[in-house]
Design a protein around this motif. Sequence first.
Motif, PDB file in Angstrom:
ATOM      1  N   GLU A 182      35.897  33.035  41.674  1.00 12.58           N
ATOM      2  CA  GLU A 182      36.365  33.731  40.473  1.00 12.58           C
ATOM      3  C   GLU A 182      37.616  34.530  40.801  1.00 12.58           C
ATOM      4  O   GLU A 182      37.669  35.241  41.815  1.00 12.58           O
ATOM      5  CB  GLU A 182      35.286  34.672  39.942  1.00 12.58           C
ATOM      6  CG  GLU A 182      35.727  35.496  38.740  1.00 12.58           C
ATOM      7  CD  GLU A 182      34.683  36.497  38.289  1.00 12.58           C
ATOM      8  OE1 GLU A 182      35.031  37.420  37.531  1.00 12.58           O
ATOM      9  OE2 GLU A 182      33.513  36.366  38.711  1.00 12.58           O
ATOM     10  N   ARG A 183      38.628  34.388  39.979  1.00 16.44           N
ATOM     11  CA  ARG A 183      39.815  35.227  40.042  1.00 16.44           C
ATOM     12  C   ARG A 183      39.762  36.141  38.839  1.00 16.44           C
ATOM     13  O   ARG A 183      39.782  35.683  37.688  1.00 16.44           O
ATOM     14  CB  ARG A 183      41.077  34.363  40.008  1.00 16.44           C
ATOM     15  CG  ARG A 183      42.391  35.106  40.291  1.00 16.44           C
ATOM     16  CD  ARG A 183      43.036  35.663  39.050  1.00 16.44           C
ATOM     17  NE  ARG A 183      44.415  36.102  39.311  1.00 16.44           N
ATOM     18  CZ  ARG A 183      45.127  36.860  38.496  1.00 16.44           C
ATOM     19  NH1 ARG A 183      44.621  37.283  37.347  1.00 16.44           N
ATOM     20  NH2 ARG A 183      46.364  37.190  38.802  1.00 16.44           N
ATOM     21  N   GLY A 184      39.642  37.442  39.071  1.00 19.71           N
ATOM     22  CA  GLY A 184      39.493  38.364  37.956  1.00 19.71           C
ATOM     23  C   GLY A 184      40.417  39.562  38.089  1.00 19.71           C
ATOM     24  O   GLY A 184      41.195  39.684  39.032  1.00 19.71           O
ATOM     25  N   PHE A 185      40.300  40.468  37.123  1.00 20.36           N
ATOM     26  CA  PHE A 185      41.142  41.661  37.123  1.00 20.36           C
ATOM     27  C   PHE A 185      40.404  42.802  36.452  1.00 20.36           C
ATOM     28  O   PHE A 185      39.468  42.589  35.675  1.00 20.36           O
ATOM     29  CB  PHE A 185      42.469  41.397  36.406  1.00 20.36           C
ATOM     30  CG  PHE A 185      42.331  41.007  34.962  1.00 20.36           C
ATOM     31  CD1 PHE A 185      42.358  41.965  33.961  1.00 20.36           C
ATOM     32  CD2 PHE A 185      42.166  39.680  34.612  1.00 20.36           C
ATOM     33  CE1 PHE A 185      42.227  41.616  32.626  1.00 20.36           C
ATOM     34  CE2 PHE A 185      42.029  39.310  33.278  1.00 20.36           C
ATOM     35  CZ  PHE A 185      42.061  40.280  32.291  1.00 20.36           C
ATOM     36  N   THR A 186      40.834  44.019  36.770  1.00 18.22           N
ATOM     37  CA  THR A 186      40.269  45.226  36.175  1.00 18.22           C
ATOM     38  C   THR A 186      41.407  46.088  35.661  1.00 18.22           C
ATOM     39  O   THR A 186      42.309  46.463  36.432  1.00 18.22           O
ATOM     40  CB  THR A 186      39.445  46.020  37.203  1.00 18.22           C
ATOM     41  OG1 THR A 186      38.421  45.186  37.734  1.00 18.22           O
ATOM     42  CG2 THR A 186      38.822  47.244  36.556  1.00 18.22           C
ATOM     43  N   GLU A 204      47.061  46.325  37.068  1.00 20.29           N
ATOM     44  CA  GLU A 204      45.668  45.905  37.084  1.00 20.29           C
ATOM     45  C   GLU A 204      45.254  45.493  38.496  1.00 20.29           C
ATOM     46  O   GLU A 204      46.030  44.899  39.238  1.00 20.29           O
ATOM     47  CB  GLU A 204      45.423  44.713  36.147  1.00 20.29           C
ATOM     48  CG  GLU A 204      45.667  44.998  34.685  1.00 20.29           C
ATOM     49  CD  GLU A 204      47.067  44.596  34.262  1.00 20.29           C
ATOM     50  OE1 GLU A 204      47.970  44.600  35.134  1.00 20.29           O
ATOM     51  OE2 GLU A 204      47.277  44.296  33.085  1.00 20.29           O
ATOM     52  N   GLU A 205      44.036  45.837  38.864  1.00 19.41           N
ATOM     53  CA  GLU A 205      43.491  45.335  40.116  1.00 19.41           C
ATOM     54  C   GLU A 205      43.207  43.835  39.978  1.00 19.41           C
ATOM     55  O   GLU A 205      42.611  43.396  38.994  1.00 19.41           O
ATOM     56  CB  GLU A 205      42.184  46.043  40.463  1.00 19.41           C
ATOM     57  CG  GLU A 205      42.339  47.449  40.970  1.00 19.41           C
ATOM     58  CD  GLU A 205      41.018  48.050  41.384  1.00 19.41           C
ATOM     59  OE1 GLU A 205      40.977  49.264  41.643  1.00 19.41           O
ATOM     60  OE2 GLU A 205      40.005  47.314  41.436  1.00 19.41           O
ATOM     61  N   ILE A 206      43.617  43.063  40.961  1.00 16.62           N
ATOM     62  CA  ILE A 206      43.345  41.634  40.999  1.00 16.62           C
ATOM     63  C   ILE A 206      42.360  41.380  42.133  1.00 16.62           C
ATOM     64  O   ILE A 206      42.563  41.850  43.257  1.00 16.62           O
ATOM     65  CB  ILE A 206      44.629  40.816  41.243  1.00 16.62           C
ATOM     66  CG1 ILE A 206      45.713  41.211  40.228  1.00 16.62           C
ATOM     67  CG2 ILE A 206      44.335  39.324  41.171  1.00 16.62           C
ATOM     68  CD1 ILE A 206      45.355  40.933  38.800  1.00 16.62           C
ATOM     69  N   GLN A 238      43.904  47.737  45.119  1.00 12.93           N
ATOM     70  CA  GLN A 238      42.894  48.615  44.533  1.00 12.93           C
ATOM     71  C   GLN A 238      43.524  49.927  44.079  1.00 12.93           C
ATOM     72  O   GLN A 238      44.398  50.488  44.739  1.00 12.93           O
ATOM     73  CB  GLN A 238      41.783  48.896  45.531  1.00 12.93           C
ATOM     74  CG  GLN A 238      40.667  49.784  44.958  1.00 12.93           C
ATOM     75  CD  GLN A 238      39.547  49.989  45.943  1.00 12.93           C
ATOM     76  OE1 GLN A 238      39.232  49.114  46.733  1.00 12.93           O
ATOM     77  NE2 GLN A 238      38.950  51.162  45.913  1.00 12.93           N
ATOM     78  N   ILE A 239      43.045  50.426  42.946  1.00 13.72           N
ATOM     79  CA  ILE A 239      43.598  51.638  42.326  1.00 13.72           C
ATOM     80  C   ILE A 239      42.920  52.890  42.885  1.00 13.72           C
ATOM     81  O   ILE A 239      41.719  52.897  43.143  1.00 13.72           O
ATOM     82  CB  ILE A 239      43.404  51.582  40.801  1.00 13.72           C
ATOM     83  CG1 ILE A 239      44.136  50.376  40.207  1.00 13.72           C
ATOM     84  CG2 ILE A 239      43.888  52.866  40.145  1.00 13.72           C
ATOM     85  CD1 ILE A 239      43.813  50.140  38.746  1.00 13.72           C
TER      86      ILE A 239
END
Length: 253
Positions: A53-57, A79-81, A110-111
Amino acid sequence: LVQGLRLEQADWAYDKEAAKSSGRDSLRANNFAAELAASYAYRDTGKVYLRYERGFTHPDGIQSADDFGSEILPSTVQEEIYDLYELGWREKFGVSQLSVTAFYSQTDNQIDRFLSFSENGLIRRSLNLYDTKRHGLDISLRQKLGKWELTEGYTYLKGRSEYSKAGREFMINAGGNMLDWTQQSLKAVPKHKAMLRAQYSPDDKWSLAAQYNYVGRYNNFIEDKLKEPGFNPTRWAIVQIECNVLTVSLACE
Protein backbone atom coordinates in the motif's frame (compact mmCIF):
# COMPACT_ATOMS: atom_id res chain seq x y z
CA LEU A 1 -5.39 -10.22 -7.36
CA VAL A 2 -6.44 -6.76 -6.19
CA GLN A 3 -5.42 -3.36 -7.53
CA GLY A 4 -6.66 0.00 -6.33
CA LEU A 5 -6.01 3.68 -6.97
CA ARG A 6 -7.49 6.71 -5.22
CA LEU A 7 -6.93 10.33 -6.21
CA GLU A 8 -7.70 13.07 -3.71
CA GLN A 9 -7.85 16.84 -3.70
CA ALA A 10 -8.20 18.38 -0.25
CA ASP A 11 -9.17 22.01 0.32
CA TRP A 12 -8.41 23.49 3.73
CA ALA A 13 -9.42 26.80 5.22
CA TYR A 14 -8.45 28.16 8.63
CA ASP A 15 -9.12 31.18 10.78
CA LYS A 16 -6.87 31.09 13.85
CA GLU A 17 -6.03 33.31 16.79
CA ALA A 18 -3.21 32.99 19.33
CA ALA A 19 -1.98 35.13 22.23
CA LYS A 20 -0.24 37.74 20.03
CA SER A 21 -1.09 36.67 16.49
CA SER A 22 -3.91 35.76 14.15
CA GLY A 23 -4.35 34.76 10.52
CA ARG A 24 -6.58 33.14 7.98
CA ASP A 25 -5.85 31.41 4.70
CA SER A 26 -6.77 28.45 2.52
CA LEU A 27 -4.71 25.49 1.35
CA ARG A 28 -5.03 22.92 -1.43
CA ALA A 29 -3.35 19.52 -1.48
CA ASN A 30 -3.36 16.81 -4.16
CA ASN A 31 -2.21 13.26 -3.58
CA PHE A 32 -2.95 9.61 -4.36
CA ALA A 33 -3.06 6.22 -2.67
CA ALA A 34 -2.50 2.85 -4.34
CA GLU A 35 -2.84 -0.81 -3.39
CA LEU A 36 -1.55 -4.06 -4.89
CA ALA A 37 -2.38 -7.44 -3.35
CA ALA A 38 -2.23 -11.11 -4.28
CA SER A 39 -3.57 -14.09 -2.33
CA TYR A 40 -3.29 -17.84 -2.91
CA ALA A 41 -5.68 -20.40 -1.42
CA TYR A 42 -3.63 -23.58 -1.11
CA ARG A 43 -6.69 -25.41 0.28
CA ASP A 44 -10.24 -24.67 1.40
CA THR A 45 -9.23 -23.61 4.92
CA GLY A 46 -5.90 -21.93 4.27
CA LYS A 47 -4.39 -19.11 2.23
CA VAL A 48 -1.40 -16.78 2.11
CA TYR A 49 -1.30 -13.24 0.78
CA LEU A 50 1.05 -10.38 -0.06
CA ARG A 51 -0.01 -6.75 0.00
CA TYR A 52 1.57 -3.37 -0.76
CA GLU A 53 0.00 0.00 0.00
CA ARG A 54 1.18 3.49 -0.88
CA GLY A 55 -0.69 5.95 1.29
CA PHE A 56 -0.58 9.43 2.76
CA THR A 57 -1.66 11.36 5.84
CA HIS A 58 -2.75 15.00 5.65
CA PRO A 59 -1.53 17.50 8.26
CA ASP A 60 -4.25 18.04 10.84
CA GLY A 61 -5.88 21.35 11.70
CA ILE A 62 -3.13 22.43 14.08
CA GLN A 63 -0.28 21.33 11.80
CA SER A 64 -1.68 23.20 8.80
CA ALA A 65 -0.65 26.65 10.13
CA ASP A 66 2.52 28.01 11.75
CA ASP A 67 2.47 30.62 14.51
CA PHE A 68 5.41 33.04 14.16
CA GLY A 69 4.49 35.23 17.11
CA SER A 70 3.37 38.19 15.02
CA GLU A 71 1.15 36.36 12.52
CA ILE A 72 -0.14 32.92 11.65
CA LEU A 73 0.83 31.73 8.17
CA PRO A 74 0.15 28.57 6.11
CA SER A 75 2.63 25.87 7.00
CA THR A 76 5.07 24.55 4.42
CA VAL A 77 4.54 21.04 5.79
CA GLN A 78 3.70 18.33 3.24
CA GLU A 79 1.55 15.21 3.54
CA GLU A 80 3.30 12.22 5.04
CA ILE A 81 3.87 9.52 2.41
CA TYR A 82 4.21 5.93 3.59
CA ASP A 83 4.87 2.52 2.05
CA LEU A 84 3.33 -0.49 3.79
CA TYR A 85 4.18 -4.15 3.09
CA GLU A 86 2.23 -7.11 4.53
CA LEU A 87 2.65 -10.88 4.45
CA GLY A 88 -0.31 -12.83 5.83
CA TRP A 89 -1.39 -16.39 6.56
CA ARG A 90 -4.88 -17.70 7.35
CA GLU A 91 -5.57 -21.28 8.43
CA LYS A 92 -7.94 -23.43 10.46
CA PHE A 93 -6.79 -26.02 12.98
CA GLY A 94 -9.65 -28.00 14.50
CA VAL A 95 -12.00 -25.46 16.12
CA SER A 96 -9.41 -22.66 15.94
CA GLN A 97 -9.10 -20.10 13.15
CA LEU A 98 -5.57 -18.64 13.00
CA SER A 99 -4.54 -15.35 11.41
CA VAL A 100 -0.90 -14.20 11.27
CA THR A 101 0.29 -10.96 9.64
CA ALA A 102 3.83 -9.61 9.43
CA PHE A 103 4.20 -5.99 8.35
CA TYR A 104 6.78 -3.32 7.58
CA SER A 105 6.20 0.38 6.92
CA GLN A 106 8.41 3.33 6.10
CA THR A 107 7.99 7.07 5.68
CA ASP A 108 10.81 9.49 4.93
CA ASN A 109 8.87 12.69 5.66
CA GLN A 110 7.15 12.18 9.01
CA ILE A 111 5.60 15.34 10.48
CA ASP A 112 6.44 16.87 13.84
CA ARG A 113 5.36 20.08 15.58
CA PHE A 114 8.19 22.18 17.05
CA LEU A 115 8.22 24.93 19.64
CA SER A 116 11.08 27.47 19.79
CA PHE A 117 11.71 31.01 21.06
CA SER A 118 12.59 34.05 18.98
CA GLU A 119 12.53 37.83 19.31
CA ASN A 120 8.81 37.63 18.47
CA GLY A 121 8.14 35.15 21.27
CA LEU A 122 7.15 31.51 21.03
CA ILE A 123 7.13 30.04 17.51
CA ARG A 124 5.16 26.93 16.59
CA ARG A 125 6.08 25.20 13.32
CA SER A 126 5.20 21.96 11.52
CA LEU A 127 7.99 20.29 9.54
CA ASN A 128 8.68 16.99 7.76
CA LEU A 129 11.88 15.89 9.50
CA TYR A 130 11.93 12.14 10.16
CA ASP A 131 12.65 8.93 8.33
CA THR A 132 10.66 6.39 10.36
CA LYS A 133 10.54 2.62 9.96
CA ARG A 134 8.20 0.21 11.73
CA HIS A 135 7.92 -3.56 11.70
CA GLY A 136 5.72 -5.94 13.60
CA LEU A 137 3.64 -9.07 13.89
CA ASP A 138 -0.07 -9.53 14.55
CA ILE A 139 -1.50 -12.90 15.67
CA SER A 140 -5.16 -13.66 16.35
CA LEU A 141 -7.04 -16.87 17.18
CA ARG A 142 -10.77 -17.56 17.34
CA GLN A 143 -12.68 -20.62 18.53
CA LYS A 144 -16.41 -21.37 18.23
CA LEU A 145 -17.57 -23.85 20.88
CA GLY A 146 -21.34 -24.15 20.80
CA LYS A 147 -22.70 -20.98 22.38
CA TRP A 148 -19.22 -19.80 23.33
CA GLU A 149 -16.84 -17.77 21.16
CA LEU A 150 -13.26 -17.25 22.34
CA THR A 151 -10.80 -14.75 20.85
CA GLU A 152 -7.10 -14.25 21.58
CA GLY A 153 -4.79 -11.65 20.06
CA TYR A 154 -1.21 -10.45 20.30
CA THR A 155 0.61 -7.60 18.53
CA TYR A 156 4.32 -6.82 18.48
CA LEU A 157 5.46 -3.46 17.10
CA LYS A 158 8.95 -2.01 16.93
CA GLY A 159 10.12 1.12 15.18
CA ARG A 160 12.78 3.75 15.02
CA SER A 161 13.05 7.30 13.70
CA GLU A 162 16.08 8.98 12.16
CA TYR A 163 16.41 12.43 10.69
CA SER A 164 15.72 12.67 6.99
CA LYS A 165 17.89 14.86 4.76
CA ALA A 166 15.60 17.82 5.50
CA GLY A 167 15.72 17.00 9.20
CA ARG A 168 19.53 16.93 9.29
CA GLU A 169 19.68 20.28 7.53
CA PHE A 170 17.19 21.72 10.01
CA MET A 171 19.25 20.48 12.99
CA ILE A 172 22.45 21.95 11.49
CA ASN A 173 20.74 25.30 11.00
CA ALA A 174 19.43 25.12 14.57
CA GLY A 175 23.07 25.11 15.70
CA GLY A 176 22.76 22.04 17.89
CA ASN A 177 20.51 23.89 20.34
CA MET A 178 17.70 21.37 20.00
CA LEU A 179 17.22 17.98 21.61
CA ASP A 180 17.73 14.93 19.45
CA TRP A 181 14.11 13.80 19.24
CA THR A 182 14.79 10.62 17.25
CA GLN A 183 16.59 8.41 19.74
CA GLN A 184 13.76 7.22 21.99
CA SER A 185 12.01 4.90 19.53
CA LEU A 186 8.40 5.76 18.59
CA LYS A 187 6.38 8.21 20.62
CA ALA A 188 3.66 6.58 22.74
CA VAL A 189 3.69 3.33 20.74
CA PRO A 190 3.62 0.16 22.88
CA LYS A 191 5.92 -2.69 21.93
CA HIS A 192 3.52 -5.43 23.09
CA LYS A 193 -0.27 -5.62 23.17
CA ALA A 194 -2.46 -8.61 24.07
CA MET A 195 -6.19 -9.29 24.25
CA LEU A 196 -8.38 -12.13 25.58
CA ARG A 197 -12.15 -12.21 24.99
CA ALA A 198 -14.93 -14.69 25.81
CA GLN A 199 -18.51 -14.29 24.61
CA TYR A 200 -21.53 -16.42 25.56
CA SER A 201 -24.69 -16.17 23.43
CA PRO A 202 -27.56 -18.25 24.89
CA ASP A 203 -29.87 -17.23 22.02
CA ASP A 204 -30.11 -14.80 19.11
CA LYS A 205 -31.23 -11.99 21.42
CA TRP A 206 -28.75 -12.02 24.29
CA SER A 207 -24.98 -12.19 24.63
CA LEU A 208 -22.56 -11.71 27.51
CA ALA A 209 -18.87 -10.98 26.93
CA ALA A 210 -15.78 -10.38 29.04
CA GLN A 211 -12.55 -8.96 27.63
CA TYR A 212 -9.06 -8.41 29.06
CA ASN A 213 -6.54 -6.04 27.44
CA TYR A 214 -2.85 -5.56 28.11
CA VAL A 215 -0.79 -2.67 26.70
CA GLY A 216 2.95 -2.86 27.34
CA ARG A 217 5.63 -0.25 27.79
CA TYR A 218 6.53 2.38 25.26
CA ASN A 219 9.27 4.96 24.95
CA ASN A 220 8.65 8.67 24.72
CA PHE A 221 10.96 10.87 22.69
CA ILE A 222 12.74 12.52 25.62
CA GLU A 223 13.93 11.13 28.93
CA ASP A 224 12.09 13.55 31.22
CA LYS A 225 8.74 12.44 29.82
CA LEU A 226 9.10 8.80 30.87
CA LYS A 227 6.91 9.28 33.93
CA GLU A 228 3.94 10.54 31.99
CA PRO A 229 0.76 8.41 32.21
CA GLY A 230 0.93 5.51 29.82
CA PHE A 231 4.63 4.74 30.14
CA ASN A 232 4.04 1.79 32.44
CA PRO A 233 2.11 -1.26 31.23
CA THR A 234 -1.66 -0.90 31.52
CA ARG A 235 -4.35 -3.52 31.86
CA TRP A 236 -8.10 -3.24 31.76
CA ALA A 237 -11.09 -5.54 31.64
CA ILE A 238 -14.49 -5.07 30.04
CA VAL A 239 -17.77 -6.87 30.78
CA GLN A 240 -20.40 -6.35 28.09
CA ILE A 241 -24.08 -7.35 27.87
CA GLU A 242 -25.90 -7.07 24.55
CA CYS A 243 -29.59 -7.32 23.77
CA ASN A 244 -30.37 -6.65 20.10
CA VAL A 245 -29.42 -2.94 19.66
CA LEU A 246 -28.84 -2.25 23.38
CA THR A 247 -25.32 -2.66 24.75
CA VAL A 248 -24.22 -2.19 28.39
CA SER A 249 -20.48 -2.17 29.15
CA LEU A 250 -18.58 -2.04 32.42
CA ALA A 251 -14.82 -1.40 32.35
CA CYS A 252 -12.12 -1.34 35.02
CA GLU A 253 -8.41 -0.57 34.84
